[in-house]
Design a protein around this motif. Structure first.
Motif, PDB file in Angstrom:
ATOM      1  N   LYS A   1       0.851  -1.201   0.000  1.00 28.00           N
ATOM      2  CA  LYS A   1       0.000   0.000   0.000  1.00 28.00           C
ATOM      3  C   LYS A   1       0.887   1.251   0.000  1.00 28.00           C
ATOM      4  CE  LYS A   1      -2.360  -1.066   3.745  1.00 28.00           C
ATOM      5  NZ  LYS A   1      -3.431  -1.041   4.776  1.00 28.00           N
ATOM      6  N   THR A   2       0.675   2.081  -1.002  1.00 33.27           N
ATOM      7  CA  THR A   2       1.410   3.340  -1.098  1.00 33.27           C
ATOM      8  C   THR A   2       0.419   4.496  -1.077  1.00 33.27           C
ATOM      9  OG1 THR A   2       3.111   2.268  -2.447  1.00 33.27           O
ATOM     10  CG2 THR A   2       3.102   4.660  -2.409  1.00 33.27           C
ATOM     11  N   PHE A   3       0.485   5.312  -0.039  1.00 36.15           N
ATOM     12  CA  PHE A   3      -0.342   6.515   0.076  1.00 36.15           C
ATOM     13  C   PHE A   3       0.493   7.712  -0.393  1.00 36.15           C
ATOM     14  CE2 PHE A   3      -1.783   3.551   3.323  1.00 36.15           C
ATOM     15  CZ  PHE A   3      -3.149   3.542   3.154  1.00 36.15           C
ATOM     16  N   TYR A   4      -0.119   8.579  -1.189  1.00 36.09           N
ATOM     17  CA  TYR A   4       0.606   9.774  -1.625  1.00 36.09           C
ATOM     18  C   TYR A   4      -0.372  10.931  -1.765  1.00 36.09           C
ATOM     19  CZ  TYR A   4      -0.968   8.047  -6.219  1.00 36.09           C
ATOM     20  OH  TYR A   4      -1.716   7.576  -7.265  1.00 36.09           O
ATOM     21  N   SER A   5       0.162  12.135  -1.603  1.00 40.46           N
ATOM     22  CA  SER A   5      -0.689  13.321  -1.579  1.00 40.46           C
ATOM     23  C   SER A   5       0.125  14.540  -1.999  1.00 40.46           C
ATOM     24  CB  SER A   5      -1.260  13.533  -0.173  1.00 40.46           C
ATOM     25  OG  SER A   5      -1.955  14.761  -0.086  1.00 40.46           O
ATOM     26  N   VAL A   6      -0.593  15.573  -2.431  1.00 35.48           N
ATOM     27  CA  VAL A   6       0.060  16.846  -2.748  1.00 35.48           C
ATOM     28  C   VAL A   6       0.100  17.758  -1.533  1.00 35.48           C
ATOM     29  CG1 VAL A   6      -0.520  16.739  -5.196  1.00 35.48           C
ATOM     30  CG2 VAL A   6      -2.136  17.768  -3.590  1.00 35.48           C
ATOM     31  N   LYS A   7      -0.593  17.362  -0.462  1.00 39.87           N
ATOM     32  CA  LYS A   7      -0.576  18.102   0.790  1.00 39.87           C
ATOM     33  C   LYS A   7      -0.118  17.182   1.906  1.00 39.87           C
ATOM     34  CE  LYS A   7      -4.343  21.287  -0.400  1.00 39.87           C
ATOM     35  NZ  LYS A   7      -5.684  21.816   0.015  1.00 39.87           N
ATOM     36  N   SER A   8       0.390  17.759   2.960  1.00 41.26           N
ATOM     37  CA  SER A   8       0.883  16.966   4.083  1.00 41.26           C
ATOM     38  C   SER A   8      -0.246  16.145   4.690  1.00 41.26           C
ATOM     39  CB  SER A   8       1.492  17.888   5.143  1.00 41.26           C
ATOM     40  OG  SER A   8       1.917  17.153   6.264  1.00 41.26           O
ATOM     41  N   PHE A   9       0.038  14.889   5.035  1.00 40.29           N
ATOM     42  CA  PHE A   9      -0.963  14.046   5.668  1.00 40.29           C
ATOM     43  C   PHE A   9      -1.417  14.670   6.998  1.00 40.29           C
ATOM     44  CE2 PHE A   9       1.595  10.578   3.506  1.00 40.29           C
ATOM     45  CZ  PHE A   9       0.709  10.457   2.443  1.00 40.29           C
ATOM     46  N   PRO A  10      -2.718  14.692   7.262  1.00 40.18           N
ATOM     47  CA  PRO A  10      -3.170  15.242   8.554  1.00 40.18           C
ATOM     48  C   PRO A  10      -2.855  14.317   9.725  1.00 40.18           C
ATOM     49  CG  PRO A  10      -5.038  14.394   7.308  1.00 40.18           C
ATOM     50  CD  PRO A  10      -3.846  14.302   6.404  1.00 40.18           C
ATOM     51  N   ARG A  11      -2.680  13.032   9.462  1.00 41.13           N
ATOM     52  CA  ARG A  11      -2.304  12.048  10.489  1.00 41.13           C
ATOM     53  C   ARG A  11      -1.702  10.838   9.786  1.00 41.13           C
ATOM     54  NH1 ARG A  11      -8.004  11.734  10.217  1.00 41.13           N
ATOM     55  NH2 ARG A  11      -8.794   9.649   9.642  1.00 41.13           N
ATOM     56  N   LEU A  12      -1.440   9.791  10.533  1.00 42.30           N
ATOM     57  CA  LEU A  12      -0.858   8.601   9.940  1.00 42.30           C
ATOM     58  C   LEU A  12      -1.757   8.088   8.817  1.00 42.30           C
ATOM     59  CD1 LEU A  12       1.514   6.565  10.305  1.00 42.30           C
ATOM     60  CD2 LEU A  12      -0.086   5.158  11.607  1.00 42.30           C
ATOM     61  N   PRO A  13      -1.238   7.916   7.606  1.00 37.01           N
ATOM     62  CA  PRO A  13      -2.089   7.498   6.477  1.00 37.01           C
ATOM     63  C   PRO A  13      -2.706   6.124   6.715  1.00 37.01           C
ATOM     64  CG  PRO A  13       0.043   8.301   5.716  1.00 37.01           C
ATOM     65  CD  PRO A  13       0.150   8.161   7.199  1.00 37.01           C
ATOM     66  N   SER A  14      -3.961   5.986   6.317  1.00 37.68           N
ATOM     67  CA  SER A  14      -4.686   4.724   6.407  1.00 37.68           C
ATOM     68  C   SER A  14      -5.814   4.758   5.388  1.00 37.68           C
ATOM     69  CB  SER A  14      -5.236   4.501   7.826  1.00 37.68           C
ATOM     70  OG  SER A  14      -6.184   5.503   8.157  1.00 37.68           O
ATOM     71  N   GLN A  15      -6.432   3.605   5.169  1.00 36.01           N
ATOM     72  CA  GLN A  15      -7.524   3.546   4.207  1.00 36.01           C
ATOM     73  C   GLN A  15      -8.731   4.353   4.664  1.00 36.01           C
ATOM     74  OE1 GLN A  15      -6.502  -1.034   3.536  1.00 36.01           O
ATOM     75  NE2 GLN A  15      -8.399  -0.462   2.559  1.00 36.01           N
ATOM     76  N   SER A  16      -8.950   4.413   5.966  1.00 35.53           N
ATOM     77  CA  SER A  16     -10.072   5.209   6.468  1.00 35.53           C
ATOM     78  C   SER A  16      -9.874   6.692   6.203  1.00 35.53           C
ATOM     79  CB  SER A  16     -10.255   4.961   7.961  1.00 35.53           C
ATOM     80  OG  SER A  16      -9.084   5.309   8.684  1.00 35.53           O
ATOM     81  N   LEU A  17      -8.625   7.122   6.031  1.00 38.74           N
ATOM     82  CA  LEU A  17      -8.356   8.533   5.775  1.00 38.74           C
ATOM     83  C   LEU A  17      -8.758   8.927   4.357  1.00 38.74           C
ATOM     84  CD1 LEU A  17      -7.138  11.099   7.055  1.00 38.74           C
ATOM     85  CD2 LEU A  17      -4.903  10.376   6.196  1.00 38.74           C
ATOM     86  N   LEU A  18      -8.918   7.965   3.473  1.00 39.63           N
ATOM     87  CA  LEU A  18      -9.299   8.277   2.092  1.00 39.63           C
ATOM     88  C   LEU A  18     -10.656   8.951   2.019  1.00 39.63           C
ATOM     89  CD1 LEU A  18      -8.168   4.981   0.318  1.00 39.63           C
ATOM     90  CD2 LEU A  18      -7.145   7.238   0.016  1.00 39.63           C
ATOM     91  N   ASP A  19     -11.550   8.621   2.944  1.00 37.21           N
ATOM     92  CA  ASP A  19     -12.896   9.195   2.913  1.00 37.21           C
ATOM     93  C   ASP A  19     -12.921  10.658   3.344  1.00 37.21           C
ATOM     94  OD1 ASP A  19     -13.837   6.712   2.133  1.00 37.21           O
ATOM     95  OD2 ASP A  19     -14.178   6.056   4.198  1.00 37.21           O
TER      96      ASP A  19
END
Length: 369
Positions: free
Chosen positions: A198-216
């Motif tokens: 699983k690779t999480f990536y974003s153009v903005k800083s993650f608000p917390r530890l990345p997880s699948q629930s954060l996608l929503d």
């Protein structure tokens, strides 16, 4: 890592061309160094320098000469040389860029608090076993899977292995356990392990530890995940041991003491002993397995930065044969780490420039938007 390159300063004159060569070394710390982040809530383990991943479909932009992917983290070495011409006193400078691959040594993170991610991990499951669809229940079987130690790679290795710990607990539905061992020995198991990337990536800083629930809740984040199939394994003639329940052991101890007391009292009153009626002590049958998990490729290490995070999970399905077909499914955290080679200091300075690029081998992938 240590790397050496040369800078060439060129000056065109009537007498020809003059080239000056000046070697220098570039080194980085043994462990990932923390980098500044504007988000104070980001966990400490997500504030380190990431390696050089190049994942997903690649696209080369001929206009800029750059290679793009989702995600891609390129690093460039920028060198600026300032010089002065002694005869005239004139000053000048030369600047150049060179792409470099960063492969930092990583440390194994503490075990994941899976209770904080109830929708992503599954460590245990209980099902009732029956000889057939309409048969009487044999008993309840509980299977659990623990987070294993990390895959460990060094700069030369091309494969790694670890061990997954499976625990089976069986409580018979029958008050008598005489026939249970025969029933358990008649069971066979098939283990299907997978590694999920699983690779999480974003153009903005993650608000917390990345997880699948954060996608929503965090629309600026994307997830690229894939599956690596591992070797199927078969378990027959598993070894089982019986363990009494703590309350049954306490009851059995009290019953033994009461029986001894009754015998003494019966001996004192002429042999009229009292009969003590006790049932069979309760307990469960337990079998512990060490399942070897081996990856014959090379994986990017687990890392988390403010914009890109790379995690692994171990997916295991256990199928039971010998009773009505049942399957137990699990998904637990898994890590991969890059460690120093034991003999890395024996390498020459020139060899240290040949840093192998860490790129994930092709896997079946899905993009989540």
């Amino acid at each position: 890592m240590t790397c050496c390159q040369a800078i060439y300063l060129k000056e065109t004159s009537r007498s020809g061309q003059l080239s000056l060569k000046h070697p220098f070394t570039l080194s980085s710390p043994e462990r990932s160094r923390a980098i500044p982040c504007t988000n104070p809530d980001l966990p400490e383990q997500c504030s380190h320098l990431p390696p050089s991943p190049l994942l997903g479909d690649e696209f080369f932009d001929e206009a800029t000469g750059k290679l793009f992917a989702q995600p891609s983290i390129p690093y460039y070495l920028r060198a600026i040389a300032n010089f002065t011409i002694n005869d005239t006193g004139a000053k000048g400078s030369q600047e150049t860029f060179l792409p470099v691959t960063v492969a930092l040594y990583t440390e194994e993170l503490p075990p994941t608090e899976t209770d904080d991610f109830p929708m992503e991990f599954k460590e245990r499951e209980t099902k009732v076993l029956r000889p057939s669809l309409l048969g009487n229940p044999l008993g309840a079987m509980k299977v659990s899977l623990q987070e294993s130690s990390a895959f460990a790679y060094d700069t030369r290795s091309t494969h790694s292995h670890t061990t997954a710990l499976l625990r089976l607990e069986f409580e018979s539905a029958s008050p008598s356990s005489n026939n249970v061992p025969k029933s358990l020995q008649g069971l066979s198991f098939t283990v299907f392990p997978l590694v999920r990337v699983k690779t999480f990536y974003s153009v903005k800083s993650f608000p917390r530890l990345p997880s699948q629930s954060l996608l929503d809740s965090f629309s600026d984040m994307r997830l690229r995940d894939g599956i690596i199939k591992l070797e199927t394994q078969y378990v027959r003639d598993a070894s089982w041991g019986y363990r009494f329940n703590p309350e049954s052991q306490a009851t059995a101890t009290q019953a033994s003491l009461a029986g001894l007391s009754g015998s003494i009292e019966g001996f004192l009153d002429g042999g009229n002993t009292r009969k003590l009626m006790t049932g069979e002590p309760g307990g469960k049958w337990i079998s512990n397995w060490a399942i070897p998990i081996e990856d014959n490729g090379r994986l990017l290490p687990t890392f988390c930065s403010s914009l890109v995070a790379h995690f692994f999970t171990l997916i295991v399905r256990v199928k039971v044969a010998g009773a009505r077909q049942e399957a137990f499914d699990f998904e637990v955290p898994l890590q991969a780490k890059l460690i120093p080679h034991p003999h890395r200091w024996e390498k020459s300075v020139n060899d240290s420039c040949n840093i192998r690029e860490l790129r994930m081998r092709p896997i079946s992938a899905r993009i989540h938007w």
